[in-house]
Write an enzyme that holds these catalytic residues in place. Sequence first.
Site, PDB file in Angstrom:
ATOM      1  N   HIS A  34       0.834  -1.196   0.000  1.00 19.95           N
ATOM      2  CA  HIS A  34       0.000   0.000   0.000  1.00 19.95           C
ATOM      3  C   HIS A  34       0.874   1.253   0.000  1.00 19.95           C
ATOM      4  O   HIS A  34       1.944   1.274   0.611  1.00 19.95           O
ATOM      5  CB  HIS A  34      -0.898   0.034   1.239  1.00 19.95           C
ATOM      6  CG  HIS A  34      -1.684  -1.216   1.442  1.00 19.95           C
ATOM      7  ND1 HIS A  34      -2.610  -1.685   0.536  1.00 19.95           N
ATOM      8  CD2 HIS A  34      -1.680  -2.117   2.454  1.00 19.95           C
ATOM      9  CE1 HIS A  34      -3.144  -2.807   0.992  1.00 19.95           C
ATOM     10  NE2 HIS A  34      -2.585  -3.089   2.158  1.00 19.95           N
ATOM     11  N   GLU A  92      -1.445  -0.190   8.309  1.00 19.89           N
ATOM     12  CA  GLU A  92      -2.392  -1.078   8.982  1.00 19.89           C
ATOM     13  C   GLU A  92      -1.670  -1.910  10.031  1.00 19.89           C
ATOM     14  O   GLU A  92      -0.434  -1.903  10.121  1.00 19.89           O
ATOM     15  CB  GLU A  92      -3.085  -1.991   7.973  1.00 19.89           C
ATOM     16  CG  GLU A  92      -2.135  -2.925   7.238  1.00 19.89           C
ATOM     17  CD  GLU A  92      -2.810  -3.640   6.072  1.00 19.89           C
ATOM     18  OE1 GLU A  92      -2.899  -4.894   6.130  1.00 19.89           O
ATOM     19  OE2 GLU A  92      -3.218  -2.975   5.106  1.00 19.89           O
ATOM     20  N   HIS A 109       3.380  -7.556   1.838  1.00 19.12           N
ATOM     21  CA  HIS A 109       2.733  -8.431   2.830  1.00 19.12           C
ATOM     22  C   HIS A 109       1.631  -9.258   2.189  1.00 19.12           C
ATOM     23  O   HIS A 109       1.131  -8.950   1.112  1.00 19.12           O
ATOM     24  CB  HIS A 109       2.143  -7.593   3.968  1.00 19.12           C
ATOM     25  CG  HIS A 109       1.046  -6.670   3.528  1.00 19.12           C
ATOM     26  ND1 HIS A 109       1.296  -5.434   2.978  1.00 19.12           N
ATOM     27  CD2 HIS A 109      -0.309  -6.797   3.545  1.00 19.12           C
ATOM     28  CE1 HIS A 109       0.153  -4.836   2.686  1.00 19.12           C
ATOM     29  NE2 HIS A 109      -0.836  -5.650   3.014  1.00 19.12           N
ATOM     30  N   ARG A 112      -1.347  -5.065  -6.098  1.00 23.56           N
ATOM     31  CA  ARG A 112      -0.990  -6.485  -6.080  1.00 23.56           C
ATOM     32  C   ARG A 112       0.307  -6.730  -6.834  1.00 23.56           C
ATOM     33  O   ARG A 112       0.490  -6.272  -7.946  1.00 23.56           O
ATOM     34  CB  ARG A 112      -2.102  -7.331  -6.721  1.00 23.56           C
ATOM     35  CG  ARG A 112      -3.400  -7.360  -5.960  1.00 23.56           C
ATOM     36  CD  ARG A 112      -4.346  -8.427  -6.509  1.00 23.56           C
ATOM     37  NE  ARG A 112      -5.698  -8.167  -6.056  1.00 23.56           N
ATOM     38  CZ  ARG A 112      -6.627  -7.520  -6.759  1.00 23.56           C
ATOM     39  NH1 ARG A 112      -6.343  -7.113  -7.979  1.00 23.56           N
ATOM     40  NH2 ARG A 112      -7.816  -7.306  -6.263  1.00 23.56           N
TER      41      ARG A 112
END
Length: 318
Positions: A98, A116, A173, A193
Amino acid sequence: MVKEPIFLKPVFKERIWGGTALRDQFNYEIPSDQTGECWGISAHPHGSCEIINGPLKGKTLDQVWESNRELFADQEGEEFPLLVKILDANNDLSVQVHPNDEQALELENYPFGKTECWYIINCEEGAEIIYGHYAQSKEEFAQMVEEERWNDLLRKVKVKPGDFVYVPSGTIHAIGKGIRILETQQSSDITYRVYDYDRRDAEGNTRELHIEKSIEVSMTPHQDVALESIEEVKEGLTSKKLIEENYFTVYHWDLDGGVTNEVEDNYLLVSVLNGAGELIISGNTYSFKKGDHFIIASTISNYELNGQAEFIVSHPAK
């Protein structure tokens, strides 16, 4: 002025990697047997939760953020800052990354990147996540992706129930098969992705990859962040601060009995992972159970919790 908890109706997302654990373990009514995400506390445009109690009943969280900012410590900003999810990884999630705030604004014209963190609720024995990579430069990263040297590139880490994982923007991740997590994140849905195991959907199509953007925003070389949890016991509540960083502070609460707490110039996002009990505010009692999500607004001065329960609690940075 609203002085009661704000209970929310979750929004569910079907995913190619989803399963039925959100129904089987949390008793949610899910849309299909490939349900991957429960957005428990969300004001995001892709799924804003409806309020199910009190004078704000029927409104969505984004509407209340606009009209009742006093509930949120008069926090500034156009968008509600955080999003809380429960994820069921019935299969491996894609390897992804991200952007940070600056990159999200530049690449997607969206104000939030996505930092996150994950609390591992439960998982299969031997379950693994992908966390970071072994490339030492963006050039090496790009070459290893082009040559599909995934085993050489991707760093695998075993996890167990109760583990906590911090995933700042730029971190490569993926959540592995057989893991259920509670995720606290910036309110962003931007995902790039890198690799999706060449799998196909029901129509035989592969999902879009975002290789160039992934390389651009990835942290290279990867660096782990040292975490130090702080535990505090007050009456019947054991509170462990899991992280305090630029966007959020996250706690794990274990309630065994009762406690009275003050709200300290902020609002709390509360998700019940296990158990049940009662929340008492101004003499009024509100029941909660496993799978409930609610907000304790900044207009509430103090509250009492009674019962046996486990929570993940967070608030945005002040």
